[in-house]
Design an enzyme around this catalytic site. Structure first.
Site, mmCIF file in Angstrom:
data_model
loop_
_atom_site.group_PDB
_atom_site.id
_atom_site.type_symbol
_atom_site.label_atom_id
_atom_site.label_comp_id
_atom_site.label_asym_id
_atom_site.label_seq_id
_atom_site.Cartn_x
_atom_site.Cartn_y
_atom_site.Cartn_z
ATOM 1 N N CYS A 333 14.801 37.684 -14.608
ATOM 2 C CA CYS A 333 16.036 37.601 -13.829
ATOM 3 C C CYS A 333 16.781 36.299 -14.088
ATOM 4 C CB CYS A 333 15.737 37.764 -12.341
ATOM 5 S SG CYS A 333 14.488 36.625 -11.712
ATOM 6 N N HIS A 834 13.046 34.719 -7.326
ATOM 7 C CA HIS A 834 13.978 35.658 -7.946
ATOM 8 C C HIS A 834 15.368 35.038 -8.015
ATOM 9 C CE1 HIS A 834 15.647 39.385 -9.250
ATOM 10 N NE2 HIS A 834 16.294 39.644 -8.135
#
Length: 874
Positions: A333, A834
Site C-alpha cells: 500500500c 496501512h
C-alpha cells in the site's frame, strides 16, 4: 496457407525449454496489464518466455522474428460454498499454524480457473490444437509438450513468486549465539512459577535473559499492550543476546528471541541453558500463549482492523480515467499510494504516459527489466481507465458475495503486527508486480513483502528517476529545490552560507504547542494507553500548522560549532531558508520519533494543514550587505595523538576535497572515537559505521549530539558505508591504485557518466557497485565540473544528447501553493499498518485505498503523513 505441421516444424529450432533461473512471464504482459484472464488472453514467447497481450504480440513478432507462442486463456470457475453445512463439505478448520497455504495454516481462498492452452504461429495466428499435435512427428510432439509442461507446471511464474501464496511464520533458524553462549555463574536460580518483572512487577509477557537470568518484561505490542520494554533495555545495557519467554517452556521447546539477530530463533542447547538457572525443561508446563498463538489470535480479529475508510459514510465507488485502483501485493500500500499521487503530477504524465507509444517502440528486447517501459506501463494503466471497471463476481449471479480477504502477516522484535486485511473486489484494477519487482530489485527492504515507509519509497523512486533521466525531461525536477543554510558564529558574527538539493520538507511537530490540552494530560493519556488501559480517553494533541512552520524556520542553536574565525568551538545559530521554490512541494509531518527510552513511537496528533500555503517569507536572501563570511579554514582533524600531522596541502576541509591530506596520511591516520558512545548507538540498533560517523562528525561531544546526527542523516545513501576520512577517496580496503571492476565501470558509464566519474565513484565506495551508484547521484554538483570523456554520455545521447548544465537544475517561482493530495498512515510505526491516499481531482477529493477508489466525503486532512502541494499560478 501452409500446413500447420510444416509451419511448426520450420520454427522448431526457435522453441526452447525453460532452464532453472529463466524468468517465465505467464501471468502478465510485459507492456500492459493484460493477463490470461483478459480479453484475448496472453501469448508467451516460446523462446524468451515473455508474455504479451493480444495487442502487443504482433509487435514482438515483428521486432524479433519469433513466431511460436503459447496462447493461454483462463476463465473463472463458479465458487462452491464450502461453509454451507448442507453442501456436503466439512467446515473450515481453525488455523493452528502461523502460515499461509500449508497444512494447519490460514486458508487463503484461491480463485479457480478453466485454462485453455494452444500453440499459435504468427503472423497468421495459426492455432495448433492438441489434435493437430497428435498427427505430427515424435520430435515435434516431444519438444512442444516438454516446453508446455515446463512453462505451465514446472516453472514458477515471475508474478507468482512475488505474491504471498505460501508462507510459514514458524520457520526459525538456529541462533549464532546458541552454541557458545556465555552464562554467568551468579548462583541465580529461577523458580518454576510466580515470576515478576524485576523492574515494574509485571506478571505477564516475561522474558528471562539466558546469560544472567534476569526476568524482565517484553516489548509493547502494536496496540499498546504487552510489556514495558525492560528486557530490551537490559539488552541495550549489557548486549546479552538471548532471552526465553517464561510460560512457553515445555519439554518440546520454548519461544527464544535473539535481540542481536532481531528475530525469533532456535536454541539447540536450550535444556542446558535453562538448567544453568535451575529450570528443568522436562517438568515445565505452558502457561502463556506463544508468539505464534498471539499472532494467530490477532489475525483472526477482523473487526479490529477494518480497511481504512471514512467512518460513518457510505462511499460512492468511482470508475474511469485516472481512477484506477491498485491491487495490494502483500503490504504494497505504501507503493500504491505514492505512485497514485506521482501520476497526478503533469511532469510524470508527459514523460511516461504521453510518450508511451514511443517508449514501447524503443523498448529493449526484455521490457520487463527496463525502468522507463515499466513506469510508462504503470502510468498508462492508472490514467487510461482501461482497468478502472467493476470487478466481475463469478459464481454469484445475484452479486451478493462477501469480499475476499487476503491475510498478510509479519513479526519483528517481539512486536505483533497485523499488516492488513485487504478487502478486494471493487475494481479490476492493476497489479503492479513487474513494476514492484524492478524498482525493489537489490534493495534490502523494497524487494521484500514487508511494509515500508512511504516517504522512504518516494525518495527511492525519485532517485531511480534521476538515474534514468540524466538528460532529456526529468519529472523529478518538479519536486527538486535548493535549501540555503546560514550559520552565524555568535562570537565573531561572521556567517557561512551553504546550499543543498532537497525534495521533501520535513516539518517538526512541537508537542508543547498543543492548543487543546496541557502537556501533562497528553502524557497521562499516552501512559495509560501504553499500559494497556482500555478505558484511557483518546486525547489527540491538536498542533497548529503555524507552530510547525515556526519550528522549521526559527534559528537552531549550535553549541559545538567550530568557528574558523576564532579557531575554536563556540556557539552559532543556523537558519534554513528556501533558495528556490519547486513546482510541487512535498511536506512530511515528522510523526515518527523516539521516546526518552529510544523506543520508536508515533505521535498521535491532529494538525490543521491548510489548503493554501504561502512560503514567500521563507525565501533565502543570501549574503547581506556588510556581512563578513567565515574564512574557509578546515577544523583540526580527530586523530590519534601519536601520529604526526604531515601532508596537509589544502584548506577547504570538505568531505570531497582530495587535497586536504596526502594518500599516505589517509592510510595511516585513524580517528579517535569515544568507544562508549559508539557502543551505545550500536545497542540502539544502528549500523556500526553509521555510529562511528556520528561520533566522528560531532567531535566526540556525547550521545545526544551523535544521536541528533544519526536522526538527520538516516536517509543518506551512504549512511551505513564505512567511515572515510576527509580527503581519502577510498574506503577501507581500497587504495587509489587498486584495480576496479571493468563491469562496474561499464555499468556506470552506460548511465551517462564519464569513465573518470565512474572511477571516482567506485574508489569512494570500496569498488561496490550499488554504493557507487548511490554515491554518484548524491555528488552530482561535484561531478558536473569534471571533464566528460568521449562516449561517456551514451545514455544521454539516446534522449537527444543534451548536456545538463553545471550545478543542479531547479525550477523557481512564487512560493504560493495549493494542496492537491495527501498520504495517510494508520499504525504505530511506518513499518506496519496501512497507507491510503486522497487526491483532489476536478475539485472533488477521491480516496485511493488500494483497489478501492471512491468519492471522499470527509477527507482527514488533519491526520496526514505526506502532503503534496502545487504552485498557484499568479
Amino acid at each position: 496457407m501452409a500446413d500447420v505441421g510444416e509451419v511448426l516444424m520450420s520454427v522448431l529450432s526457435t522453441i526452447r525449454v525453460p532452464k532453472p533461473g529463466d524468468r517465465v512471464h505467464k501471468d502478465e504482459c510485459a507492456l500492459s496489464f493484460s493477463s490470461p484472464e483478459s480479453e484475448g488472453g496472453l501469448y508467451v514467447c516460446m523462446n524468451s518466455f515473455l508474455g504479451f497481450g493480444s495487442q502487443y504480440v504482433d509487435r514482438h513478432h515483428a521486432r524479433t522474428g519469433q513466431r511460436a507462442y503459447l496462447h493461454i486463456t483462463r476463465t473463472r470457475k463458479a465458487k462452491d460454498d464450502d461453509n454451507n453445512s448442507g453442501s456436503g463439505h466439512p467446515p473450515k478448520k481453525k488455523p493452528t499454524r502461523l502460515a499461509i497455504g500449508i497444512e494447519g495454516g490460514f486458508d487463503v481462498e484461491q480463485e479457480q480457473y478453466e485454462e485453455d492452452v494452444k500453440v499459435v504461429i504468427l503472423p497468421d495466428r495459426q492455432e495448433v490444437t492438441s489434435d493437430d499435435l497428435a498427427t505430427m512427428s515424435d520430435v515435434v510432439k516431444e519438444r512442444v509438450r516438454c516446453l508446455a509442461y515446463s512453462v505451465l507446471v514446472v516453472s514458477d511464474s515471475v508474478s507468482h513468486t512475488l505474491q504471498v501464496q505460501q508462507w510459514d511464520g514458524e520457520v526459525r533458524q538456529e541462533s549464532r549465539h546458541a552454541a557458545d553462549l556465555k552464562q554467568l555463574d551468579n548462583g541465580l536460580k529461577i523458580p518454576p512459577s510466580g515470576w515478576r518483572c524485576e523492574v515494574c512487577d509485571l506478571q505477564e509477557n516475561l522474558w528471562m535473559n539466558l546469560t544472567d537470568g534476569k526476568v524482565l518484561c517484553g516489548r509493547r505490542y502494536f496496540d499498546g499492550s504487552g510489556g514495558n520494554n525492560h528486557a530490551l533495555l537490559h539488552f541495550q545495557e549489557t548486549a546479552y543476546p538471548l532471552a526465553v519467554k517464561l510460560g512457553t517452556i515445555t519439554p518440546d521447546g520454548a519461544d527464544v528471541y535473539s535481540y542481536d539477530e532481531d528475530d525469533m530463533v532456535l536454541d539447540s542447547k536450550l535444556p542446558e541453558h535453562l538448567a544453568h538457572f535451575g529450570i528443568d525443561m522436562m517438568t515445565m508446563e505452558k502457561t502463556e500463549r506463544t508468539m505464534t498463538e498471539l499472532e494467530i489470535a490477532v489475525n483472526q480479529r477482523v473487526g479490529e482492523w477494518e480497511v481504512i475508510q471514512e467512518s460513518g459514510t457510505t462511499l460512492r465507488p468511482l470508475f474511469g480515467p485516472g481512477l484506477t485502483g491498485m491491487k495490494n501485493l502483500g503490504n504494497s500500500c505504501y507503493l500504491n499510494s505514492v505512485m497514485q499521487v506521482l501520476f497526478t503530477v503533469p511532469d510524470f504524465q508527459s514523460k511516461y504516459v504521453s510518450n508511451i507509444d514511443k517508449i514501447i517502440d524503443e523498448a529493449p528486447s526484455d521490457p520487463s527489466q527496463d525502468f522507463k517501459t515499466q513506469v510508462a506501463k504503470l502510468g498508462y494503466g492508472l490514467l487510461s481507465g482501461e482497468y478502472s471497471k467493476p470487478a466481475p463476481d463469478p459464481g454469484d449471479e445475484n452479486g451478493a458475495s462477501e469480499p475476499r480477504m487476503e491475510y498478510v502477516f509479519g513479526s519483528h522484535c517481539c512486536h505483533i503486527w497485523l499488516f492488513l486485511f485487504c478487502f478486494q473486489g471493487d475494481q479490476i484494477g492493476i497489479a503492479p508486480r513487474m513494476f514492484k519487482a524492478l524498482v525493489g530489485r537489490g534493495h534490502p527492504e523494497f524487494s521484500t513483502n514487508r511494509q515500508q515507509d512511504a516517504q522512504e519509497f518516494l525518495l527511492h523512486f525519485i532517485n531511480m528517476v534521476e538515474r534514468n533521466c540524466r538528460s532529456g525531461p526529468n519529472p523529478s525536477e518538479a519536486f527538486r529545490f535548493l535549501v540555503e543554510e546560514r550559520i552565524v558564529c555568535q562570537q565573531s558574527q561572521k556567517a557561512k552560507y551553504t546550499q543543498r538539493v532537497d525534495y521533501i520538507v520535513q516539518l517538526p511537530v512541537p508537542m508543547d504547542q498543543a492548543t487543546n490540552t496541557g502537556e501533562r494530560e497528553l502524557q497521562e493519556a499516552e501512559r495509560r494507553r501504553e499500559e494497556g488501559d482500555t478505558t484511557a480517553p483518546t486525547v489527540r494533541a491538536q498542533i497548529p500548522f503555524t507552530a510547525c512552520m515556526a519550528a522549521l524556520s526559527e534559528p537552531e542553536v549550535l553549541t559545538d560549532f567550530w568557528s574558523s574565525a576564532v579557531q575554536a568551538k563556540t556557539t552559532a545559530t543556523k537558519t534554513t531558508r528556501f533558495a528556490s521554490f519547486p513546482d510541487h512541494l512535498v511536506i512530511q509531518i515528522k510523526k515518527f520519533t523516539f521516546g526518552l527510552d529510544w523506543v520508536p513511537k508515533k505521535l498521535d496528533v491532529s494538525i490543521d494543514v491548510p489548503d493554501t500555503l504561502d512560503l514567500s517569507a521563507l525565501c533565502a536572501t543570501g549574503q547581506q550587505p556588510g556581512e563578513e563570511l567565515l574564512p574557509e579554514v578546515a577544523p583540526p582533524p580527530l586523530m590519534t595523538p601519536d601520529v604526526e600531522v604531515k601532508g596537509i596541502l589544502g584548506s577547504h576541509g570538505n568531505d570531497e576535497d582530495d587535497s586536504l591530506y596526502s594518500p599516505l596520511l589517509c592510510q595511516s591516520v585513524s580517528p579517535v572515537l569515544d568507544d562508549s558512545t559508539v557502543s551505545q548507538l550500536c545497542e540502539m540498533g544502528f549500523p556500526l559505521e553509521a555510529c562511528r560517523k556520528a561520533v566522528y562528525y560531532t567531535g566526540n561531544t556525547g550521545i545526544d549530539a551523535a544521536m541528533n546526527w544519526i536522526m538527520g542523516h538516516m536517509d543518506d545513501p551512504d549512511f551505513s558505508a564505512p567511515l572515510v576520512l576527509p580527503g581519502c577517496s577510498s574506503g577501507a580496503g581500497t587504495t587509489p591504485t587498486e584495480s576496479l571492476s571493468e563491469e562496474h565501470l561499464a555499468t556506470i558509464v552506460s548511465m551517462g557518466f564519464s569513465r573518470d566519474q565512474a572511477t571516482k565513484a567506485l574508489r569512494a565506495t570500496s569498488n561496490v557497485l550499488d554504493r557507487a551508484v548511490d554515491w554518484i547521484f548524491s555528488h552530482l554538483d561535484d561531478l558536473e565540473s569534471m571533464d566528460v570523456s568521449e562516449g561517456g554520455r551514451s545514455a544521454a545521447e539516446s534522449e537527444g544528447g543534451r548536456e545538463p548544465p553545471p550545478g543542479p537544475r531547479v525550477r523557481d517561482g512564487p512560493g504560493k501553493y495549493e494542496l492537491f493530495a495527501f498520504i495517510s498512515h494508520m499504525g504505530t510505526s511506518t513499518m506496519c499498518g496501512h497507507y491510503v491516499c486522497h487526491i483532489k481531482k476536478d475539485q472533488q477529493w477521491v480516496i485511493f485505498n488500494d483497489q478501492k477508489v471512491c468519492a471522499s466525503e470527509k477527507p482527514p486532512k488533519d491526520l496526514g503523513y505526506l502532503y503534496f502541494y502545487r504552485r498557484v499560478a499568479e
